[in-house]
Design a protein around this motif. Structure first.
Motif, PDB file in Angstrom:
ATOM      1  N   LEU A   1       0.703  -1.104   0.025  1.00  0.00           N
ATOM      2  CA  LEU A   1      -0.007  -0.134   0.037  1.00  0.00           C
ATOM      3  C   LEU A   1       0.760   1.069   0.018  1.00  0.00           C
ATOM      4  O   LEU A   1       0.667   2.118  -0.913  1.00  0.00           O
ATOM      5  CB  LEU A   1      -1.026   0.066   1.184  1.00  0.00           C
ATOM      6  CG  LEU A   1      -2.173  -1.060   1.010  1.00  0.00           C
ATOM      7  CD1 LEU A   1      -2.746  -1.135   2.815  1.00  0.00           C
ATOM      8  CD2 LEU A   1      -3.323  -0.587   0.229  1.00  0.00           C
ATOM      9  N   ILE A   2       1.752   1.284   0.802  1.00  0.00           N
ATOM     10  CA  ILE A   2       2.749   2.464   0.838  1.00  0.00           C
ATOM     11  C   ILE A   2       3.593   2.494  -0.470  1.00  0.00           C
ATOM     12  O   ILE A   2       3.562   3.692  -0.931  1.00  0.00           O
ATOM     13  CB  ILE A   2       3.616   2.366   2.125  1.00  0.00           C
ATOM     14  CG1 ILE A   2       3.455   2.090   3.386  1.00  0.00           C
ATOM     15  CG2 ILE A   2       4.933   3.198   2.064  1.00  0.00           C
ATOM     16  CD1 ILE A   2       2.496   3.376   3.663  1.00  0.00           C
ATOM     17  N   ALA A   3       4.058   1.492  -0.944  1.00  0.00           N
ATOM     18  CA  ALA A   3       4.804   1.546  -2.465  1.00  0.00           C
ATOM     19  C   ALA A   3       3.774   2.120  -3.553  1.00  0.00           C
ATOM     20  O   ALA A   3       4.260   2.372  -4.438  1.00  0.00           O
ATOM     21  CB  ALA A   3       5.119   0.179  -2.570  1.00  0.00           C
ATOM     22  N   ASP A   4       2.263   1.561  -3.255  1.00  0.00           N
ATOM     23  CA  ASP A   4       1.611   2.238  -4.258  1.00  0.00           C
ATOM     24  C   ASP A   4       0.957   3.475  -4.121  1.00  0.00           C
ATOM     25  O   ASP A   4       0.384   3.897  -5.144  1.00  0.00           O
ATOM     26  CB  ASP A   4       0.312   1.145  -4.299  1.00  0.00           C
ATOM     27  CG  ASP A   4       0.627  -0.213  -4.889  1.00  0.00           C
ATOM     28  OD1 ASP A   4       1.301  -0.414  -5.440  1.00  0.00           O
ATOM     29  OD2 ASP A   4      -0.397  -1.215  -4.468  1.00  0.00           O
TER      30      ASP A   4
ATOM     31  N   GLY B   1       0.840   8.916  -0.322  1.00  0.00           N
ATOM     32  CA  GLY B   1       1.807   9.798  -0.786  1.00  0.00           C
ATOM     33  C   GLY B   1       3.181   9.177  -0.395  1.00  0.00           C
ATOM     34  O   GLY B   1       3.574   7.946  -0.138  1.00  0.00           O
ATOM     35  N   ASP B   2       4.256  10.318  -0.514  1.00  0.00           N
ATOM     36  CA  ASP B   2       5.354   9.960  -0.150  1.00  0.00           C
ATOM     37  C   ASP B   2       5.572   9.851   1.461  1.00  0.00           C
ATOM     38  O   ASP B   2       4.888  10.782   2.285  1.00  0.00           O
ATOM     39  CB  ASP B   2       6.544  10.951  -0.347  1.00  0.00           C
ATOM     40  CG  ASP B   2       6.521  10.975  -1.911  1.00  0.00           C
ATOM     41  OD1 ASP B   2       6.669   9.936  -2.711  1.00  0.00           O
ATOM     42  OD2 ASP B   2       7.154  12.065  -2.539  1.00  0.00           O
ATOM     43  N   VAL B   3       6.243   8.877   2.084  1.00  0.00           N
ATOM     44  CA  VAL B   3       6.247   8.738   3.559  1.00  0.00           C
ATOM     45  C   VAL B   3       6.956   9.987   4.105  1.00  0.00           C
ATOM     46  O   VAL B   3       8.369  10.219   3.778  1.00  0.00           O
ATOM     47  CB  VAL B   3       6.745   7.359   4.137  1.00  0.00           C
ATOM     48  CG1 VAL B   3       6.955   7.347   5.512  1.00  0.00           C
ATOM     49  CG2 VAL B   3       5.653   6.401   3.595  1.00  0.00           C
ATOM     50  N   ARG B   4       6.837  10.685   5.189  1.00  0.00           N
ATOM     51  CA  ARG B   4       7.518  11.711   5.969  1.00  0.00           C
ATOM     52  C   ARG B   4       7.918  11.496   7.334  1.00  0.00           C
ATOM     53  O   ARG B   4       8.900  11.606   7.850  1.00  0.00           O
ATOM     54  CB  ARG B   4       6.841  12.947   5.928  1.00  0.00           C
ATOM     55  CG  ARG B   4       6.428  13.632   4.371  1.00  0.00           C
ATOM     56  CD  ARG B   4       7.923  14.195   3.946  1.00  0.00           C
ATOM     57  NE  ARG B   4       7.452  14.637   2.487  1.00  0.00           N
ATOM     58  CZ  ARG B   4       7.892  14.314   1.397  1.00  0.00           C
ATOM     59  NH1 ARG B   4       8.795  12.906   1.328  1.00  0.00           N
ATOM     60  NH2 ARG B   4       7.655  14.847   0.177  1.00  0.00           N
ATOM     61  N   ASP B   5       7.021  10.656   7.822  1.00  0.00           N
ATOM     62  CA  ASP B   5       7.274  10.273   9.370  1.00  0.00           C
ATOM     63  C   ASP B   5       6.594   8.744   9.647  1.00  0.00           C
ATOM     64  O   ASP B   5       5.703   8.352   8.950  1.00  0.00           O
ATOM     65  CB  ASP B   5       6.591  11.112  10.272  1.00  0.00           C
ATOM     66  CG  ASP B   5       6.834  12.595  10.105  1.00  0.00           C
ATOM     67  OD1 ASP B   5       8.200  12.962  10.398  1.00  0.00           O
ATOM     68  OD2 ASP B   5       6.263  13.530   9.739  1.00  0.00           O
ATOM     69  N   PHE B   6       7.408   8.086  10.578  1.00  0.00           N
ATOM     70  CA  PHE B   6       7.011   6.852  10.649  1.00  0.00           C
ATOM     71  C   PHE B   6       6.940   6.976  12.597  1.00  0.00           C
ATOM     72  O   PHE B   6       7.981   7.129  12.990  1.00  0.00           O
ATOM     73  CB  PHE B   6       7.902   5.720  10.328  1.00  0.00           C
ATOM     74  CG  PHE B   6       7.709   4.446  10.920  1.00  0.00           C
ATOM     75  CD1 PHE B   6       6.881   3.332  10.057  1.00  0.00           C
ATOM     76  CD2 PHE B   6       8.668   3.630  11.738  1.00  0.00           C
ATOM     77  CE1 PHE B   6       6.469   2.428  10.764  1.00  0.00           C
ATOM     78  CE2 PHE B   6       8.413   2.411  12.045  1.00  0.00           C
ATOM     79  CZ  PHE B   6       7.308   1.727  11.634  1.00  0.00           C
ATOM     80  N   THR B   7       5.936   6.118  12.886  1.00  0.00           N
ATOM     81  CA  THR B   7       5.823   5.990  14.446  1.00  0.00           C
ATOM     82  C   THR B   7       5.594   4.443  14.712  1.00  0.00           C
ATOM     83  O   THR B   7       4.583   3.999  14.024  1.00  0.00           O
ATOM     84  CB  THR B   7       4.818   6.794  15.025  1.00  0.00           C
ATOM     85  OG1 THR B   7       4.985   8.404  14.686  1.00  0.00           O
ATOM     86  CG2 THR B   7       4.524   6.665  16.583  1.00  0.00           C
TER      87      THR B   7
END
Length: 329
Positions: A140-143, A147-153
């Motif tokens: 899902l993220i790659a698709d 959008g573009d990932v900016r932060d991960f928690t």
């Protein structure tokens, strides 16, 4: 042609995780045989042996000396791993070791290199990446769903443990960083890549025990994606990953310890759009023991996990080195 005989596995120790999750998964796998369980307490070994239909062995050395054992599973307390993983490898056994592989990056690297030099499999039992939900999230993220990932928690916290729990003994159980902290650290590696670096950390340390009871790590990729990693054993239960992107956010509850019958739900928010995707149930422990057996047999699809385990240990080391330590009652 007759099918290959099952991989015969011996177990060093009678830990709760072995009883509840790993040994039931091994016992259900058609290509694995739980052959023996060893303990320094004969009563514990007898209990496990009766439950899983295997031999009871008194003492770890006796099990390692057995020619009928192909591989060993090591669910001992964290700070005992290095000694017994090394002994198992030198006895010619493949090893599935509970996480963390060891208590420090140097010994983890030494063991991984030893296994490689002997032509043996050494796999750290970080099970959650083997659950199908993480592959679905990665797709899902790659698709570009957010959008573009900016932060991960990522968060893994559990309620307070009894004072006599081994995780309050740094020289035995290793504390919360080595136990719970492994999950969000490995999740960051899994989803953001191995080039992530620790920027800073805060560790809460028990004044009486000297054990890390909780903490928070700030990490960052070379491209500037930040990772906020929270862990501890003085909280309510939380087990999650969340991605914030340029178009929305995606989060996953029960990211690390879902039961085999649990159907995960991926939640996605974008502007005026809210979506929930219910995924199929999966058994990450069944998957990881099958993966281990496939790696021992050098079957296709059993990729080498050495680099991930080593990088994880290095990030734990870096968190310890950069941390602000706060003593708490």
């Amino acid at each position: 042609m007759a099918p290959p005989r099952p991989l015969r596995i011996g177990v060093l120790g009678c830990a709760d995780i072995a009883w509840r999750r790993t040994l039931p998964a091994m016992a259900a796998a058609p290509d694995i045989e739980v052959a023996a369980v060893a303990s320094r307490d004969p009563g514990k070994a007898d209990r496990f042996a009766a439950a899983f239909g295997c031999a009871s062995v008194s003492g770890y050395e006796a099990l390692l000396a057995s020619s009928g054992i192909d591989a060993v599973y090591v669910p001992l307390p964290a700070m005992l791993h290095a000694e017994w993983v090394e002994k198992a490898l030198r006895a010619g056994k493949h090893v599935l070791a509970e996480k963390p592989l060891t208590g420090d990056a140097e010994s983890a690297g030494q063991l991984l290199r030893l296994a490689d030099s002997l032509g043996l499999v050494l796999l750290e039992n970080v099970a959650f990446p083997h659950h199908a939900q993480h592959a679905r999230v990665a797709k899902l993220i790659a698709d570009g769903v957010i959008g573009d990932v900016r932060d991960f928690t990522s968060v893994f916290t559990i309620p307070p443990l009894p004072e006599d729990d081994i995780r309050h003994q740094p020289d035995v159980g290793g504390g919360a960083l080595l136990d719970m902290g492994i999950y969000p650290i490995h999740a960051a590696l899994h989803h953001l890549g191995s080039d992530i670096e620790v920027v800073h950390a805060v560790l809460r340390v028990g004044a009486r025990t000297g054990a890390v009871v909780s903490g928070r790590i700030l990490a960052c990729t070379p491209g500037g994606v930040t990772a906020d990693l929270v862990f501890g054993m003085e909280h309510s239960y939380r087990s999650s990953c969340e991605f914030a992107g340029t178009r929305g956010r995606l989060w996953l509850d029960r990211a690390f310890t879902p039961q085999p019958t649990f159907q995960p739900v991926v939640r996605i928010d974008r502007q005026d759009h809210h979506e929930e995707i219910t995924l199929r149930a999966d058994d990450q422990f069944a998957n990881v023991v099958r993966y281990f057996a496939a790696a021992v047999r050098m079957e296709a699809g059993a990729a080498d996990r050495t680099a991930a385990s080593l990088r994880q240990a290095q990030l734990v080391r870096d968190a310890e080195r950069t941390a602000m330590r706060i003593e708490v009652p």
